[in-house]
Scaffold this motif. Sequence first.
Motif, PDB file in Angstrom:
ATOM      1  N   GLU A 165       1.170  -1.795  21.865  1.00 50.13           N
ATOM      2  CA  GLU A 165       1.854  -0.129  21.740  1.00 50.13           C
ATOM      3  C   GLU A 165       2.825   0.033  20.638  1.00 50.13           C
ATOM      4  O   GLU A 165       2.525   0.431  20.329  1.00 50.13           O
ATOM      5  CB  GLU A 165       2.829   0.606  22.570  1.00 50.13           C
ATOM      6  N   ILE A 166       3.484  -0.695  21.000  1.00 46.04           N
ATOM      7  CA  ILE A 166       4.965  -0.856  20.055  1.00 46.04           C
ATOM      8  C   ILE A 166       5.039  -1.058  18.683  1.00 46.04           C
ATOM      9  O   ILE A 166       5.242  -0.433  17.711  1.00 46.04           O
ATOM     10  CB  ILE A 166       7.007  -1.898  20.816  1.00 46.04           C
ATOM     11  N   GLU A 167       3.678  -2.222  18.871  1.00 42.58           N
ATOM     12  CA  GLU A 167       3.930  -2.966  17.148  1.00 42.58           C
ATOM     13  C   GLU A 167       3.142  -1.968  16.568  1.00 42.58           C
ATOM     14  O   GLU A 167       2.733  -1.249  15.374  1.00 42.58           O
ATOM     15  CB  GLU A 167       3.517  -4.359  17.416  1.00 42.58           C
ATOM     16  N   ASP A 168       2.185  -1.452  17.450  1.00 42.41           N
ATOM     17  CA  ASP A 168       1.120  -0.183  16.422  1.00 42.41           C
ATOM     18  C   ASP A 168       2.127   0.674  16.035  1.00 42.41           C
ATOM     19  O   ASP A 168       1.900   0.938  14.971  1.00 42.41           O
ATOM     20  CB  ASP A 168      -0.021   0.313  17.685  1.00 42.41           C
ATOM     21  N   GLU A 169       3.469   0.759  17.325  1.00 42.54           N
ATOM     22  CA  GLU A 169       4.193   2.203  17.081  1.00 42.54           C
ATOM     23  C   GLU A 169       4.967   2.070  16.258  1.00 42.54           C
ATOM     24  O   GLU A 169       4.687   3.054  14.599  1.00 42.54           O
ATOM     25  CB  GLU A 169       4.880   3.020  17.842  1.00 42.54           C
ATOM     26  N   THR A 170       6.061   1.128  15.739  1.00 38.92           N
ATOM     27  CA  THR A 170       6.186   0.497  14.144  1.00 38.92           C
ATOM     28  C   THR A 170       5.209   0.661  13.125  1.00 38.92           C
ATOM     29  O   THR A 170       6.190   1.032  12.490  1.00 38.92           O
ATOM     30  CB  THR A 170       6.727  -0.542  14.236  1.00 38.92           C
ATOM     31  N   ALA A 171       4.358   0.417  13.653  1.00 42.71           N
ATOM     32  CA  ALA A 171       2.908  -0.443  12.334  1.00 42.71           C
ATOM     33  C   ALA A 171       3.434   1.609  11.636  1.00 42.71           C
ATOM     34  O   ALA A 171       3.138   1.813   9.966  1.00 42.71           O
ATOM     35  CB  ALA A 171       1.970  -1.074  11.705  1.00 42.71           C
ATOM     36  N   GLU A 193       8.740   0.054   5.851  1.00 41.30           N
ATOM     37  CA  GLU A 193      10.220  -0.953   6.518  1.00 41.30           C
ATOM     38  C   GLU A 193      10.786   0.193   7.503  1.00 41.30           C
ATOM     39  O   GLU A 193      10.542   1.132   7.859  1.00 41.30           O
ATOM     40  CB  GLU A 193      11.256  -0.198   5.602  1.00 41.30           C
ATOM     41  N   ILE A 194      11.410  -0.597   9.064  1.00 45.10           N
ATOM     42  CA  ILE A 194      11.644   0.368   9.812  1.00 45.10           C
ATOM     43  C   ILE A 194      13.146  -0.435  10.560  1.00 45.10           C
ATOM     44  O   ILE A 194      13.362  -1.679  10.178  1.00 45.10           O
ATOM     45  CB  ILE A 194      10.250  -0.133  10.808  1.00 45.10           C
ATOM     46  N   SER A 195      14.049   0.409  10.553  1.00 52.04           N
ATOM     47  CA  SER A 195      15.144   0.096  11.145  1.00 52.04           C
ATOM     48  C   SER A 195      15.189  -0.388  12.382  1.00 52.04           C
ATOM     49  O   SER A 195      13.832  -0.479  13.261  1.00 52.04           O
ATOM     50  CB  SER A 195      16.065   1.024  10.721  1.00 52.04           C
ATOM     51  N   THR A 196      15.901  -1.701  12.435  1.00 49.29           N
ATOM     52  CA  THR A 196      15.564  -2.657  14.136  1.00 49.29           C
ATOM     53  C   THR A 196      16.168  -1.154  14.961  1.00 49.29           C
ATOM     54  O   THR A 196      15.637  -1.608  16.536  1.00 49.29           O
ATOM     55  CB  THR A 196      17.208  -3.106  14.645  1.00 49.29           C
ATOM     56  N   SER A 197      16.981  -0.049  14.929  1.00 48.92           N
ATOM     57  CA  SER A 197      17.399   0.761  15.567  1.00 48.92           C
ATOM     58  C   SER A 197      16.097   1.641  16.106  1.00 48.92           C
ATOM     59  O   SER A 197      15.642   1.796  17.463  1.00 48.92           O
ATOM     60  CB  SER A 197      18.478   1.885  15.328  1.00 48.92           C
ATOM     61  N   GLN A 217       2.965  -7.509   5.408  1.00 46.95           N
ATOM     62  CA  GLN A 217       3.483  -7.167   6.856  1.00 46.95           C
ATOM     63  C   GLN A 217       4.493  -6.178   6.236  1.00 46.95           C
ATOM     64  O   GLN A 217       5.361  -6.233   5.411  1.00 46.95           O
ATOM     65  CB  GLN A 217       4.426  -8.562   7.037  1.00 46.95           C
ATOM     66  N   PHE A 218       5.218  -5.286   7.283  1.00 44.84           N
ATOM     67  CA  PHE A 218       6.357  -4.749   6.764  1.00 44.84           C
ATOM     68  C   PHE A 218       7.722  -5.599   6.737  1.00 44.84           C
ATOM     69  O   PHE A 218       8.140  -6.395   8.004  1.00 44.84           O
ATOM     70  CB  PHE A 218       6.357  -3.118   7.350  1.00 44.84           C
ATOM     71  N   MET A 219       8.607  -4.925   6.899  1.00 49.20           N
ATOM     72  CA  MET A 219      10.214  -5.549   6.658  1.00 49.20           C
ATOM     73  C   MET A 219      10.467  -4.360   7.184  1.00 49.20           C
ATOM     74  O   MET A 219      10.494  -3.150   8.131  1.00 49.20           O
ATOM     75  CB  MET A 219      10.313  -5.077   5.201  1.00 49.20           C
ATOM     76  N   VAL A 220      11.689  -5.587   8.362  1.00 48.62           N
ATOM     77  CA  VAL A 220      12.508  -4.191   9.337  1.00 48.62           C
ATOM     78  C   VAL A 220      13.857  -4.755   8.414  1.00 48.62           C
ATOM     79  O   VAL A 220      15.139  -5.276   8.065  1.00 48.62           O
ATOM     80  CB  VAL A 220      12.440  -5.505  10.663  1.00 48.62           C
ATOM     81  N   PHE A 253       8.666  -8.000  10.021  1.00 48.13           N
ATOM     82  CA  PHE A 253       8.578  -8.020  10.554  1.00 48.13           C
ATOM     83  C   PHE A 253       7.763  -8.958  11.937  1.00 48.13           C
ATOM     84  O   PHE A 253       7.367  -9.534  11.545  1.00 48.13           O
ATOM     85  CB  PHE A 253       7.595  -6.325  11.189  1.00 48.13           C
ATOM     86  N   ASP A 254       8.694  -9.609  12.909  1.00 44.90           N
ATOM     87  CA  ASP A 254       8.169 -10.748  13.814  1.00 44.90           C
ATOM     88  C   ASP A 254       8.230 -10.127  14.924  1.00 44.90           C
ATOM     89  O   ASP A 254       8.746 -10.090  16.088  1.00 44.90           O
ATOM     90  CB  ASP A 254       9.140 -11.452  13.841  1.00 44.90           C
ATOM     91  N   ARG A 255       6.611 -10.302  15.141  1.00 48.83           N
ATOM     92  CA  ARG A 255       5.832 -10.091  16.701  1.00 48.83           C
ATOM     93  C   ARG A 255       6.837 -11.234  17.879  1.00 48.83           C
ATOM     94  O   ARG A 255       6.973 -10.276  19.128  1.00 48.83           O
ATOM     95  CB  ARG A 255       4.222  -9.936  16.921  1.00 48.83           C
TER      96      ARG A 255
END
Length: 152
Positions: free
Chosen positions: A90-96, A104-108, A48-51, A61-63
């Motif tokens: 789609e959103i989960e794939d794009e965030t990955a 890591e990815i920001s909530t924004s 998992q990656f971190m938010v 990250f929590d789907r």
Amino acid sequence: MRCPHCGTIEDKVIESRSLANGDAVRRRRECISCNYRFTSYEKIDERQFMVVKRDNRREPFDRIKLERGVVRALEKRPFSQMQIENLVNEIEDETAILSKGSREISTSVIGDLVLERLGKLDKVAYIRFASVYKQFNNLDEFIAIIEEIKNN
């Protein structure tokens, strides 16, 4: 797979379908004992990656959290559960993809992806999500986003 209706482990796969660009499989199953039909999902279990939250805290990250927000925005709108699942996939794939380098990815960034997809899908859902995500403090901010949508 245990039958959710009678608890028996014996079942047969009726149909398999690839989801999320081949990263997941949806299977329709039928219990051999009671003939109850149910759906199971298989997904690749990746690290998992971190938010990164607004206050710089980090959490996995929590789907489910993402799906809950999308479902809430689309509540009482004419969309099926399958459409919602596809949108969340789609959103989960794009965030990955966006978080690959640093994990890591920001909530924004996630919020912007959701807004982008909801804007194309349903304007009411877009406004609902934006009102929470952008933390509107007064009516003027709410009206401004509605005007922005009307002009696009």
